[in-house]
Design an enzyme around this catalytic site. Structure first.
Site, PDB file in Angstrom:
ATOM      1  N   VAL A  39       0.869  -1.171   0.000  1.00 13.73           N
ATOM      2  CA  VAL A  39       0.000   0.000   0.000  1.00 13.73           C
ATOM      3  C   VAL A  39       0.903   1.217   0.000  1.00 13.73           C
ATOM      4  CG1 VAL A  39      -1.780   1.283   1.241  1.00 13.73           C
ATOM      5  CG2 VAL A  39      -1.818  -1.227   1.244  1.00 13.73           C
ATOM      6  N   CYS A  40       0.833   1.993  -1.064  1.00 11.01           N
ATOM      7  CA  CYS A  40       1.718   3.131  -1.245  1.00 11.01           C
ATOM      8  C   CYS A  40       1.040   4.397  -0.724  1.00 11.01           C
ATOM      9  CB  CYS A  40       2.042   3.257  -2.733  1.00 11.01           C
ATOM     10  SG  CYS A  40       3.435   4.324  -3.057  1.00 11.01           S
ATOM     11  N   LEU A  41       1.513   4.868   0.423  1.00  7.42           N
ATOM     12  CA  LEU A  41       0.908   6.024   1.085  1.00  7.42           C
ATOM     13  C   LEU A  41       1.981   6.688   1.938  1.00  7.42           C
ATOM     14  CD1 LEU A  41      -2.043   7.201   1.362  1.00  7.42           C
ATOM     15  CD2 LEU A  41      -2.215   5.846   3.446  1.00  7.42           C
TER      16      LEU A  41
END
Length: 199
Positions: A39-41
């Site tokens: 999850v790219c955050l």
């Protein structure tokens, strides 16, 4: 659709951000959700930008960020440099692929829900499965093959009453669903969601 995320709170939480992975089944339905589950955050430290602040950041903030900045109508606009491309041919093509990948994910969920999630998955699919199958059969999408539709129908135990064979035939009677805005090329590209954290 239904999306499954695993959230792990390290022993040093909240001094460090939680670790979040997405049940992707090898599909990438958003620039911020990788096919390997990443999850790219920025809040999670997996992308540049405002990072985790132990004195201010919360798990709720992470969940709301995923819901409001990743699970959006124009996911193509989360790509760096594509924020103003909502409604473009590239965005519509991306959305079609995303729909096909979401159907794959829902099919996998229906066949084998993650441990501890069976009741949630069953309840969701009883409520939303028929609508998803109908959309899958009717929305114009070359990425959703008859084989994919038949697989979803079987995984959902034929929620329309009888087994379907694929895309709804043009001459089949009954009201048709309107094509959603996100599957139509706009006269002029639209801005993506505000503040989306790109990957």
């Amino acid at each position: 659709a239904l999306y499954i995320f695993d959230v792990h709170l390290p022993t040093s939480y909240p001094q460090v951000p939680p670790r979040v992975t997405y049940w992707a089944w090898g599909k990438r339905i958003n620039p911020n959700l990788y096919s390997n589950g990443k999850v790219c955050l920025s809040l999670l430290g997996t992308w540049a930008g405002p990072s985790w602040d132990p004195s201010l950041s919360t798990l709720l903030q992470v969940l709301v960020s995923i819901q409001s900045m990743i699970l959006i109508e124009q996911p193509y606009c989360n790509e760096p440099g594509q924020q103003g491309d909502g409604g473009s041919q590239a965005s519509v093509n991306y959305n079609k692929q995303v729909l096909a990948d979401v159907v794959h994910s829902v099919t996998m969920l229906a066949r084998a829900p993650p441990a501890g999630c069976a009741d949630i998955v069953t309840s969701f699919l009883e409520r939303q499965g028929p609508a998803l199958l109908r959309q899958t059969r009717e929305f114009p999408n070359e990425f959703v093959t008859d084989e994919v539709i038949v697989g979803l129908d079987a995984a959902l135990s034929h929620p329309l009453g009888a087994a379907v064979t694929g895309t709804r035939p043009a001459d089949e009677e009954g009201e048709r669903l309107p094509t959603p805005k996100w599957l139509i090329v706009a006269a002029a590209p639209e801005e993506g969601e505000e503040g989306a954290d790109a990957s």
